[in-house]
Write an enzyme that holds these catalytic residues in place. Sequence first.
Site, mmCIF file in Angstrom:
data_model
loop_
_atom_site.group_PDB
_atom_site.id
_atom_site.type_symbol
_atom_site.label_atom_id
_atom_site.label_comp_id
_atom_site.label_asym_id
_atom_site.label_seq_id
_atom_site.Cartn_x
_atom_site.Cartn_y
_atom_site.Cartn_z
ATOM 1 N N TYR A 241 0.864 -1.189 0.000
ATOM 2 C CA TYR A 241 0.000 0.000 0.000
ATOM 3 C C TYR A 241 0.892 1.227 0.000
ATOM 4 O O TYR A 241 1.911 1.270 0.710
ATOM 5 C CB TYR A 241 -0.873 0.023 1.264
ATOM 6 C CG TYR A 241 -1.628 1.328 1.433
ATOM 7 C CD1 TYR A 241 -2.909 1.483 0.915
ATOM 8 C CD2 TYR A 241 -1.041 2.423 2.073
ATOM 9 C CE1 TYR A 241 -3.591 2.678 1.034
ATOM 10 C CE2 TYR A 241 -1.707 3.628 2.194
ATOM 11 C CZ TYR A 241 -2.979 3.751 1.671
ATOM 12 O OH TYR A 241 -3.639 4.945 1.778
ATOM 13 N N GLU B 232 -3.289 7.729 -4.002
ATOM 14 C CA GLU B 232 -3.301 6.470 -3.252
ATOM 15 C C GLU B 232 -3.187 5.297 -4.217
ATOM 16 O O GLU B 232 -4.008 5.154 -5.119
ATOM 17 C CB GLU B 232 -4.591 6.352 -2.443
ATOM 18 C CG GLU B 232 -4.612 5.124 -1.559
ATOM 19 C CD GLU B 232 -5.915 4.996 -0.767
ATOM 20 O OE1 GLU B 232 -6.996 4.967 -1.383
ATOM 21 O OE2 GLU B 232 -5.835 4.940 0.466
#
Length: 396
Positions: A118, A206
């Site tokens: 992530y 993101e």
Amino acid sequence: MNLHEYQGKEILNSFGVAIQRGIVAQTPEEAVEAAKKLTEETGTGWHVIKAQVHAGGRGKGGGVKLAKNLQEVKDIAGDIIGMNLVTPQTSKEGKKVHQVLVAEDVYYPGDNEPEEYYMSVLLNRATGKNMIMYSTEGGMDIETVAEETPHLIFNEEIDPAHGLQPFQARRVAFNLGLSGKAFKEMTKFVSALYKAYTESDSSLFEINPVLKTSDDKIIAVDAKVTLDDNALFRHKDYAAMRDKREENPVEVEAKEAGLSYVDLDGNVGCMVNGAGLAMATMDLIKQAGGEPANFLDVGGTADAERVETAFNLILKDPSVKAILVNIFGGIVRCDRVAQGIVDAYKNMGNIDVPIIVRLQGTNADKAKELIDNSGLAVQSAVEFKEAADKVQAVLS
Ligand code: GDP
Ligand code: MN
């Protein structure tokens, strides 16, 4: 302004961030053409079909599917285009899918150890610095990781005046447990990602997941990008990426009329001038036992036309049971605003919810007189508290 995954990836690619390649398609036939083209370019016969909507968690809702041949590309694209995709981030009704991204399958068949990380870049308002937030636990809800295993989330703070330092990019790669070629690839990935974030004037980038393939390539498989609206004037090409179909239609209409309007869940419509007063008014409505149905700042020039546009916007929301107008007449005179409200009310002719008007400031008493003598079902109030009590009275 939010972007679709495919648009976010275009920006990433333009800054040299390695991405999972794809072509957007509006119909199943276009999806097949896209898949053929990708096969020519990349050699891969497998594709992943991804719904393009402004919401995450698409995989969980059935909006990301693997196709092993062209027939499957066509069938899956046919199923996804036009569906109402419900994900943990949408409402119960879901979001209508207008287009899909046909992407190369980057999880090689037979590759048993693809690593998913992530990574996001955002502004840390508490420190006034940019921040790269990253974790070895990619591909899943970062919220869940934060709750259950917070020690697996790392932060790298970057002073915007100095930019990302090479040792910081290396620290990210190190904390992700990488070595050799993958380590190098990751430092390149992080530097390019940070550059994309700053130079596009974004407030969020993101990437979940960032993929490490078995041959140590580092690739952005997903992209969630939020651009800073206040900087869009510097990026005409990004501004053109706006997809109004993804936005609340009433908010779009308000924006076009130059009003700042945010749709909320409550039952009391508000029309206020100034963002601060609007926030205070929403508090007041809550104290009176109501829930604001919207935030609406009509700005400095509350003439009849603007007031009418604002009333129209508020009344589009069927849950509105009362409207509270709270305007401070500083530069604009209260009697002119009152006249505007009376005119708008008469013009519209079909307002069947009670309206409470509080006007304070220059010529407030004249304004009150105007409203009280208008013969309309509009109640006036002078004090904030009085307005709240009247709202409470009409709600109960
Ligand atoms: P999200 O669910 O909206 O976050 O959409 P993502 O783009 O992150 O995709 C969801 C999941 O689909 C990813 O976490 C991957 O596990 C999977 N996925 C994405 N691309 C591929 C691919 O090329 N091949 C395979 N096999 N899986 C993929
Ligand atoms: Mn994702």
